[in-house]
Enzyme design. Structure first.
Site, PDB file in Angstrom:
ATOM      1  N   ASP A 208       2.083  -5.034  -2.868  1.00 44.94           N
ATOM      2  CA  ASP A 208       3.074  -4.469  -2.051  1.00 44.94           C
ATOM      3  C   ASP A 208       2.788  -3.548  -1.028  1.00 44.94           C
ATOM      4  O   ASP A 208       1.429  -3.265  -0.648  1.00 44.94           O
ATOM      5  CB  ASP A 208       3.886  -3.123  -3.377  1.00 44.94           C
ATOM      6  CG  ASP A 208       2.708  -2.349  -3.817  1.00 44.94           C
ATOM      7  OD1 ASP A 208       2.082  -2.633  -4.640  1.00 44.94           O
ATOM      8  OD2 ASP A 208       2.603  -1.541  -3.069  1.00 44.94           O
ATOM      9  N   ASP A 210       2.789   0.152   0.541  1.00 37.76           N
ATOM     10  CA  ASP A 210       2.801   1.577  -0.008  1.00 37.76           C
ATOM     11  C   ASP A 210       3.946   2.353   0.664  1.00 37.76           C
ATOM     12  O   ASP A 210       4.567   1.615   1.497  1.00 37.76           O
ATOM     13  CB  ASP A 210       1.475   2.504   0.326  1.00 37.76           C
ATOM     14  CG  ASP A 210       1.382   3.435  -1.071  1.00 37.76           C
ATOM     15  OD1 ASP A 210       1.283   3.315  -2.090  1.00 37.76           O
ATOM     16  OD2 ASP A 210       0.704   4.442  -0.202  1.00 37.76           O
TER      17      ASP A 210
END
Ligand code: ZN
Length: 268
Positions: A208, A210
């Site tokens: 992902d 952040d």
């Protein structure tokens, strides 16, 4: 000790099927039991010990992992080189989910974790300027590239205490410092490996972006698990390829980390 291994893998429970002729070894250490029973087996001609970092049932959150017991248990089995796959968030817009980062630097933003074996009987100061094994890093980068991963050779892993994710301001601060990825388990794992003169290499899978990157919404635990789950077979192949390619005999400096140092106890 009957079961011996040269290479250690500390990773998610998706790595169990990595090993052939697997046997379970229950170990105790001066630091308590490791995260779970250690599985010892083979990958090709290499003997490998695997520890599920969070325990088989994922009972240890990052700040409760028995890091000292895990590294000690591996060393006591004969392990001298450790591969550490983990999930991380990216701090760079151009490093997206699915990339493999093999960091060459680390920033410790944890707090309250025991980060040394040498807390009694005199100070031992290991060199940690370069926290990762150069040989292991080269092997990991080559394996990731040959597996057609989007591969980042080098970069800085910032390890946060967790278990919460970063705030937007923290994430922007990390980015502003030029750091690359953020995780919760890379420290004190790396320094404890160094304190036992082990080679240690991080293979960080970006799951992902952040919170501060590209005005993202911030990450959820479900997203991380879901992404890691989808990539677990590929990660297993990557780690197996890296294991096969690790040097049979170490020529790096990791094994000399304690040369000339008076240790308060004998290493296993
Ligand atoms: Zn090394």
């Amino acid at each position: 000790m009957v079961n011996r291994a040269d290479i250690g893998v500390i990773g998610g429970s998706g790595f169990y099927s990595l090993l052939d002729d697997a046997e379970e070894v229950e170990l105790s250490t001066p630091y308590g039991p490791p995260s779970d029973v250690v599985t010892v087996g083979r990958i090709g001609s290499r003997s490998v010990a695997f520890i599920p970092r969070h325990g088989r049932d994922h009972r240890f959150p990052p700040h409760r992992i028995p890091y000292r017991a895990n590294l000690w248990a591996l060393r006591s089995l004969g392990v001298r080189q450790v591969l550490a796959p983990s999930a991380v968030g990216s701090l760079r817009a151009e490093v997206g989910p699915g990339a493999i980062v093999v960091p060459d630097q680390l920033v410790d933003r944890t707090s309250g974790r025991v980060q040394t074996y040498y807390d009694l009987g005199g100070a031992v100061h290991v060199s940690f300027a370069d926290p990762y094994c150069p040989s292991g890093r080269a092997v990991a980068v080559a394996a990731a590239r040959s597996g057609e991963w989007d591969t980042v050779d080098g970069g800085t892993l910032v390890v946060i205490e967790g278990p919460r994710f970063s705030t937007r301001a923290e994430s922007q601060w990390f980015q502003g410092n030029g750091w690359t990825i953020v995780g919760m388990t890379g420290f004190p794992e790396a320094v404890l490996a160094r304190e036992l003169a082990l080679c240690y290499t991080s293979l960080s899978l970006v799951t992902d972006h952040d919170a501060g990157v590209e005005a993202g919404q911030g990450v959820t635990h479900e997203e991380v698990l879901e992404f890691f789950g989808r990539n677990v077979t590929r990660m297993r192949t990557l780690v197996a390829e890296a294991v096969r390619a690790l040097p049979e005999h170490r020529t790096c400096a990791c094994g000399s980390a304690l040369d000339g140092v008076k240790l308060p106890f004998e290493l296993p």
